[in-house]
Design a protein around this motif. Structure first.
Motif, PDB file in Angstrom:
ATOM      1  N   ALA A 105       5.033 -39.600 -29.663  1.00 36.31           N
ATOM      2  CA  ALA A 105       6.059 -40.191 -28.805  1.00 36.31           C
ATOM      3  C   ALA A 105       7.033 -40.998 -29.641  1.00 36.31           C
ATOM      4  CB  ALA A 105       5.394 -41.084 -27.752  1.00 36.31           C
ATOM      5  N   GLU A 106       6.471 -41.755 -30.580  1.00 40.12           N
ATOM      6  CA  GLU A 106       7.329 -42.590 -31.424  1.00 40.12           C
ATOM      7  C   GLU A 106       8.270 -41.713 -32.253  1.00 40.12           C
ATOM      8  OE1 GLU A 106       5.126 -45.521 -33.775  1.00 40.12           O
ATOM      9  OE2 GLU A 106       6.905 -45.662 -35.055  1.00 40.12           O
ATOM     10  N   ALA A 107       7.731 -40.642 -32.826  1.00 38.80           N
ATOM     11  CA  ALA A 107       8.557 -39.731 -33.639  1.00 38.80           C
ATOM     12  C   ALA A 107       9.677 -39.136 -32.802  1.00 38.80           C
ATOM     13  CB  ALA A 107       7.681 -38.623 -34.220  1.00 38.80           C
ATOM     14  N   ALA A 108       9.348 -38.710 -31.563  1.00 39.71           N
ATOM     15  CA  ALA A 108      10.374 -38.096 -30.717  1.00 39.71           C
ATOM     16  C   ALA A 108      11.450 -39.109 -30.355  1.00 39.71           C
ATOM     17  CB  ALA A 108       9.724 -37.531 -29.464  1.00 39.71           C
ATOM     18  N   ILE A 109      11.023 -40.352 -30.073  1.00 41.54           N
ATOM     19  CA  ILE A 109      12.005 -41.386 -29.716  1.00 41.54           C
ATOM     20  C   ILE A 109      12.917 -41.656 -30.906  1.00 41.54           C
ATOM     21  CG2 ILE A 109      12.256 -43.843 -29.178  1.00 41.54           C
ATOM     22  CD1 ILE A 109       9.825 -43.486 -27.294  1.00 41.54           C
ATOM     23  N   ASN A 110      12.325 -41.707 -32.119  1.00 41.38           N
ATOM     24  CA  ASN A 110      13.154 -41.919 -33.314  1.00 41.38           C
ATOM     25  C   ASN A 110      14.127 -40.760 -33.528  1.00 41.38           C
ATOM     26  OD1 ASN A 110      12.006 -44.345 -33.840  1.00 41.38           O
ATOM     27  ND2 ASN A 110      10.467 -43.540 -35.257  1.00 41.38           N
TER      28      ASN A 110
END
Ligand code: FE2
Ligand code: FE2
Lengths: 173, 427
Positions: A105-110
Motif C-alpha cells: 500500500a505504501e509503495a502504491a501511494i508513493n
C-alpha cells in the motif's frame, strides 16, 4: 467463568479494535472490486488503503508478539499445547500477509497509483487477510480467553497485564 | 513434545461428525420429498402411522438427532476442554442409527408393526448410547463457557423421550395405554423442546457469539433461562401424563418465560455483534427465533382445544419445520465450512478459510426455498388445501437439494485440499 482476568479483557479490547479496522478494509475492498484500482489521489481512499493496512499490520505485530512471547508459553506449560500450536501457526500466516499488504500500500501511494495487476493481487490478499484474522480472533475469543480464565492465576494476570500495558505504551510513543 | 496431539484429541477425525451431518442432509431431502408426494394428508393430521408420521420423524430423528449427535460429539469436547472417551462408540451410534432409521421410516410409512418395532429398538439403542457418552463427558467437565445445565437437561429429556417412544411402540402392539394421544404429545414435547430445544439453547450461547462476535449471553440470566425451561418442561410433561390441565398450563407459562429470557439474551448478543456480514445462515436463525414463541402460542391453542383441527397440526409443523429445522440448518450451514477449515490446517500448510468451502448461491437458494416452503405449507394448513401443502413441500424439496449441493461442495473442496496437502508433503 466467574472471574474474567484483566489480561483477557485487554486482549479482547484489542480484538474489537482490530476487527473494526478489518471490517472497514473489507467493506472498502468489496465495494471497490478487484478489477478497477482505487483513485489514490482521494484522501479517503489513501486513508483506507494506506492508513488502515499500516495500522492493522502494527497492531497485529505487537499483539501477536505479546501472545507468543508471554501468554502462549504459560498456557503450553499448563498442557494447552494443541490450542497454542494452532494459534501460533495462524500467526505465521497472518503476520506476513498483513505486513506485506502495508508495504505494498505504501509503495502504491508513493507511486501515485496501483497498476491493475498489483491491485488485483492486493485486493485478493486483503480479503484473505480480513477473513483469516477475523477467523483467528473468533477462535481466540472462543478458546483462548476461556483458557486464560482457567489457567492464569491472579499473580500471573497482574504480571501479564503490566507487561502488556508497557508494550502498548512503548509502541504509542 | 507433540504439540498437535492435544488438538487431535479434541478435533475428531473429520469423517466422524461429517457422517452424521451427511445423514441429516439426506434425510432432509427425504422428508420434503415424502411431503411433496403425500402432503395432502397433512391438514388435520393428528398422528398415527403413514407417510406423514414417517416424514415428521425424518426431520426430528433424521435431521434433528443426527445433527445433534454430530455437533455434540465434536463441539462439546472443544467447548469444555474435556476429551470424549471411547471415540469408537460414536461409530457404534452411527451403525445402529442408519439401519434403525431406514427400518423405522419404512415401518411408519407403510404401517408395518414389526418394522416399526425393530427400527425403534435400534434407534433407541443408538440414542441411548449417545446420551450415555454425553453424560460421561459432562460428568468430567469442570467449567464451560455456557451453563452445563442445558446439556444435562437435554440428555435427561432424551432418556425420557426414548422411554415414552418405547412405550408408544409397545402400545401399538398390545394396546394397554389409556390416553395414547397425551403420551404421544408428551413424547413430542420432550423430543423437540426438551432434547433438541435445550441443546439448541445451550449451543446458541457458544456458537452464535462466535459467528457474530457478539457478547455471549449473561451467565446468570442464561442459567435462569435454563432453570425456567426445565421447570416448564417438567410441569407440562407431568400435566400431560397425569391429565392435569392446570399443571400443564403452569408449565406452559414457565416455558414461555424461559423462551422470552432466551430471546432477550439473543437480542442482546445480536446488538453487540461486531460481525455484520452474516449471510443466509442467519436469516434461518432469525426465522427460528420468530417461530419458537409462535410454536408455543399454537401449542397453547391446541392444548386448550381452540380450533383444534387447524391448531394441532399447525403447531407440530411450526415447531418442527419452523423452529427446529430452521435453526439447525442455519447453524449447519456455518459448522460444515468451519470444521472443514479447521481440518484443512491439520495436514500441514496454509489452512483454507471457511469461505473456500461455502457455496453462497446454494446457501441462498436453500434459504429462499425454506422460507417459501414454510409459508405455502402454513397457508395450506390454514385454508385446508392439500394441494398448497404439496406445492410448499416441493419448494422445500428444491431447497433440500440446494443444501445437499452445498454439503457436497464442502466435501469436494475438502477432498481437493487434502490431496493438494498430500502432494506437497510428498515432494
Ligand atoms: Fe492471536
Ligand atoms: Fe489475539
Amino acid at each position: 467463568m466467574t472471574r474474567q482476568p484483566l489480561i483477557a479483557s485487554l486482549l479482547h479490547e484489542e480484538h474489537v479494535q482490530t476487527i473494526s479496522a478489518l471490517q472497514r478494509l473489507e467493506e472498502f475492498l468489496m465495494g471497490q472490486g478487484g478489477k478497477r484500482p482505487p483513485e489514490l489521489k482521494r484522501p479517503e481512499n489513501r486513508e483506507v488503503v494506506g492508513g488502515i493496512t499500516a495500522g492493522i499490520a502494527a497492531e497485529v505485530q505487537r499483539h501477536f508478539g505479546f501472545e507468543e512471547t508471554y501468554l502462549f508459553p504459560l498456557l503450553a506449560e499448563q498442557g494447552q499445547m494443541g490450542m497454542v500450536g494452532m494459534l501460533a501457526g495462524e500467526h505465521q500466516v497472518i503476520l506476513p500477509l498483513a505486513s506485506g499488504l502495508a508495504r505494498r500500500a505504501e509503495a502504491a501511494i508513493n507511486a501515485g497509483a496501483f497498476t491493475e495487476t498489483d491491485w488485483a493481487a492486493f485486493h485478493g490478499d486483503g480479503l484473505d487477510l480480513c477473513e483469516r484474522e477475523i477467523f483467528h480472533i473468533q477462535k481466540e475469543e472462543m478458546g483462548l480467553l476461556g483458557a486464560i480464565a482457567a489457567f492464569v492465576d491472579n499473580e500471573s494476570d497482574e504480571r501479564l497485564s503490566a507487561l502488556y500495558s508497557q508494550m502498548v505504551a512503548a509502541t504509542a510513543e | 513434545m507433540d504439540i498437535t496431539r492435544d488438538a487431535r484429541d479434541r478435533l475428531l477425525p473429520a469423517s466422524i461428525p461429517y457422517r452424521f451431518f451427511g445423514l441429516a442432509v439426506i434425510c432432509h431431502v427425504g422428508a420434503w420429498g415424502l411431503l411433496a408426494c403425500y402432503g395432502d394428508g397433512l391438514p388435520g393430521f393428528i398422528g398415527g402411522p403413514g407417510p406423514i408420521l414417517a416424514a415428521l420423524h425424518m426431520i426430528t430423528l433424521g435431521v434433528g438427532a443426527s445433527t445433534a449427535c454430530g455437533a455434540a460429539i465434536q463441539l462439546l469436547p472443544v467447548a469444555s476442554r474435556v476429551s470424549l472417551r471411547g471415540v469408537g462408540a460414536t461409530v457404534g451410534i452411527f451403525l445402529l442409527l442408519v439401519p434403525g432409521l431406514l427400518i423405522l421410516f419404512h415401518g411408519m410409512g407403510a404401517a408395518q408393526d414389526l418394522a416399526m418395532e425393530i427400527g425403534a429398538a435400534l434407534v433407541i439403542a443408538a440414542l441411548g448410547l449417545f446420551a450415555w457418552k454425553i453424560m460421561d463427558l459432562m460428568y468430567r467437565v469442570k467449567d464451560m463457557p455456557v451453563p452445563p445445565d442445558y446439556v444435562w437437561i437435554s440428555s435427561f429429556a432424551l432418556i425420557g423421550l426414548l422411554s415414552l417412544a418405547g412405550l408408544l411402540v409397545a402400545d401399538g402392539k398390545f394396546g394397554f395405554l389409556p390416553r395414547r394421544q397425551d403420551i404421544a404429545a408428551a413424547h413430542g414435547l420432550l423430543a423437540v423442546y426438551g432434547f433438541m430445544g435445550m441443546l439448541a439453547m445451550g449451543f446458541s450461547g457458544i456458537l452464535l457469539p462466535m459467528f457474530t462476535l457478539g457478547h455471549p449471553p449473561n451467565a446468570v440470566w442464561n442459567r435462569r433461562a435454563a432453570g425456567l425451561a426445565l421447570a416448564g418442561l417438567l410441569l407440562s410433561v407431568a400435566g400431560l401424563l397425569a391429565d392435569q390441565r392446570t399443571v400443564f398450563l403452569i408449565g406452559w407459562v414457565l416455558g414461555m418465560v424461559a423462551v422470552m429470557v432466551h430471546l432477550a439474551l439473543m437480542r442482546q448478543m445480536m446488538k453487540t455483534a461486531m460481525r455484520k456480514r452474516l449471510g443466509p445462515s442467519f436469516l434461518l436463525v432469525r426465522l427460528s427465533w420468530v417461530m419458537l414463541p409462535l410454536s408455543l402460542a399454537l401449542g397453547l391453542a391446541a392444548a386448550t382445544g381452540f380450533a383444534l383441527d387447524r391448531s394441532a397440526p399447525l403447531f407440530g409443523f411450526i415447531l418442527v419445520f419452523g423452529w427446529m429445522l430452521s435453526f439447525l440448518l442455519g447453524v449447519l450451514q456455518r459448522i460444515l465450512p468451519f470444521l472443514a477449515s479447521m481440518h484443512s490446517g491439520l495436514s500441514g500448510g496454509r489452512p483454507l478459510m471457511p469461505s473456500a468451502f461455502t457455496h453462497e448461491k446454494a446457501a441462498m437458494t436453500h434459504a429462499r426455498c425454506h422460507f417459501t416452503a414454510l409459508f405455502l405449507v402454513s397457508c395450506g394448513f390454514f385454508f385446508e388445501q392439500g394441494g398448497l401443502v404439496r406445492l410448499g413441500a416441493l419448494a422445500g424439496l428444491l431447497g433440500a437439494l440446494a443444501l445437499l449441493w452445498f454439503a457436497l461442495h464442502v466435501w469436494w473442496q475438502s477432498h481437493k485440499a487434502l490431496r493438494a496437502a498430500k502432494l506437497v508433503n510428498i515432494s
